[in-house]
Scaffold this active site. Structure first.
Site, PDB file in Angstrom:
ATOM      1  CB  CYS A 128       6.356   2.626   2.058  1.00  0.00           C
ATOM      2  SG  CYS A 128       7.450   1.404   1.303  1.00  0.00           S
ATOM      3  CG  HIS A 252      10.018   5.353  -0.363  1.00  0.00           C
ATOM      4  ND1 HIS A 252      11.238   4.914   0.121  1.00  0.00           N
ATOM      5  CD2 HIS A 252       9.156   4.315  -0.183  1.00  0.00           C
ATOM      6  CE1 HIS A 252      11.106   3.674   0.574  1.00  0.00           C
ATOM      7  NE2 HIS A 252       9.864   3.290   0.420  1.00  0.00           N
TER       8      HIS A 252
END
Lengths: 358, 358
Positions: A128, A252
């Protein structure tokens, strides 16, 4: 004439979002099969409003499956992905298990879709934290070249799965409702389920994601280094990361510093990123416009802002990169790989099995 | 024969901790006077178990005061610190107002206590995010020299004061107890009280601390750049920062990248930092030992760990630096400056007033 698509790890934080992304996908899908471990088999989930019973994953689960999306941990992919390929499926694997295998393309479709052409039945979805950085940096690399990357991450707990989300909410409630000191909160999972000690994430920042390697970097940090080199096909590109978990559930954020091979005018950098597929420029500091984790949740794009010259280094640029780690960082990138395979006519049984059946 | 010490801004997040630090101080203190704005004047606080009534700050408040600690915002320091000096007090100012004034030493006692010798009545305490980085880097600079610094911060909301702490707790409760989406939470204060828009910090990360400057860096980021140069007396040292607020109440964390002038062996770097006053080495990744914000709360030290070589640059080093932003970052560094002034015989009236009376 549509595909049968299997989701392995269907009940997890990524798996449930893979189902959502398939529902919204342009893929022609006839049937979705949901697979899991014995712990979740028998549960009933929805796909486009219809009940689908979750089945136990076995070596024989993949007969008739055209595309199998795996997100149930590296050991599950290691065991079952080769059986899926043998049964004629194309696997998109969201775990780290096959990412550095030279027979496995590691793909962010906006960046290196061409790598899919040589697939051998398994395509790996990158980590990710790597994916969103690739979307932000590839347009810069294409135009000016990159000579180094330093990145500090601000990663959401959902990257460690649904159990880490649950743990975080439980911890935070203990602090704000019961007055427990953050340091005294009990932890069972974070910073990483596979390590010996566990620490609270409530009102804390943990400079450990995944376990440590021999060079004192974590595996998460080395994933960012090694996956970047493979995806960009730049084996000598210097990349060093500090990966940090913060008390955020979804999305994130990353503070990324790069040096370009040729000096890149900042306004051109902004325009070039804005024009890149999958990237959204959010950069107007005079009006306090910059990417925020909370705003990226549920979106497929990668948001880039705070783009500015280093104060001293002529070819140095700083930026702030934010994306939903469960979507572009996992479920959407996996489904997007499947869509790209379909568009390129690459969803077909693999003739020669290059992966060991365990 | 002890001092009369005044705390201006006594009821705030830093002010209350200044009182605590004075209670634990080695300074000979006869009397503590607590000053504030009209909003808090009349409140009663404790000093060593005794009630002390908070007084309104006026131009005449400083008669008989030997040491005045200011932490009530830049405009309060701008207005009243010169009157305190005129009345014979030595001022330790925790705001940014005087930090770049050439007549004002900017001091982290472990790093540049010598700068106190030339004081003119006002000493500035650096910004919280700068101070802890100085404690970690000065030992490295002394031994190997520094040729550049890149820092990404993970800053606690308490740096924006008690109202930001209250706002954060209210927001987080709305998310975990009432199910409000983080992006839909109402915000009045963060990212910074002085800017136009306000954004939620609950389950978010805000790449803005203080307002933006003309070069697209924030004032917080420019404080780290300019204060580092002044404290280390290295006007040409390249320093670039990305300052980020995270949903942590107390203690700032920082991912710091440096390049040294001479290549520094990592084990020697660790030993050198461990031996530096005020620094504590927490670096044993095999046993998951690294600094954590939650563990630093209430402590005066700066904790340093994750020290490792850059993967490509021979003189590049990464580290993780954590400290209680309200203690070493503010209250303790201010009281420590006062203690150092006392030890050096520098607590005395200033003959020539170099600061404008407004």
């Amino acid at each position: 004439m549509g595909y049968t698509v299997a989701v392995v790890g269907a009940t997890g934080a990524v798996g449930t979002r893979m189902i959502q992304q398939l529902e919204q996908s342009t893929l022609p899908i006839d049937k979705v099969r949901l697979l899991s471990s014995s712990r979740s088999a028998g549960k009933v989930l929805k796909y486009k409003g219809q009940d689908v019973t979750v089945e136990l994953t076995t070596e024989d689960s993949f007969e008739g499956v055209d595309i199998a999306l795996f997100s149930a941990g590296g050991s599950v992919s290691a065991k079952f992905a080769p059986y899926a390929v043998k049964a004629g499926a194309v696997v998109v694997d969201n775990t780290s298990y096959f990412r550095q295998n030279p027979d496995v393309p590691l793909v962010v479709p906006e960046v290196n879709a061409h790598a899919l052409d040589a697939h051998n039945g398994i395509i790996a979805c990158p980590n990710c934290s790597t994916i969103q950085m690739m979307v932000a940096l590839e347009p810069v690399r294409q135009k000016w070249g990159l000579s180094r990357i330093i990145v500090s991450t601000y990663q959401a707990v959902s990257g460690a799965g649904q159990s880490a989300i649950n743990e975080t909410l439980r911890e935070i409630k203990e602090v704000v409702n019961d007055g427990v000191e953050p340091k005294d909160v009990h932890a069972d999972i974070l910073p990483c389920g596979g390590d010996k000690k566990h620490f609270p994430i409530a009102f804390n920042a943990l400079a450990q994601i995944d376990v440590f390697t021999d060079n004192d970097y974590t595996y998460e940090e080395m994933k960012m280094t090694n996956e970047t080199k493979k995806i960009m096909e730049e084996p000598d590109l210097p990349v060093s990361a500090t990966c940090v978990r913060v008390p955020v559930l979804f999305s994130h954020s990353e503070a990324v510093y790069i040096e370009t091979k040729e000096v890149a005018p900042i306004e051109e950098v902004k325009a070039t990123i804005a024009a890149f597929p999958g990237a959204v420029l959010e950069d107007d500091v005079a009006n306090q416009v910059y990417p925020q984790a909370a705003n990226a949740v549920g979106k497929r794009e990668t948001f880039v802002g705070r783009i500015r010259k280093d104060l001293d280094v002529e070819n140095g640029i700083h930026m702030w990169v934010v994306s939903d780690n469960l979507l572009k960082g996992a479920a959407w990138n996996s489904v997007q790989i499947a869509e790209t395979l379909h568009e390129r006519g690459l969803v077909h049984p693999t003739k020669e099995l290059k992966f060991e059946l365990k």
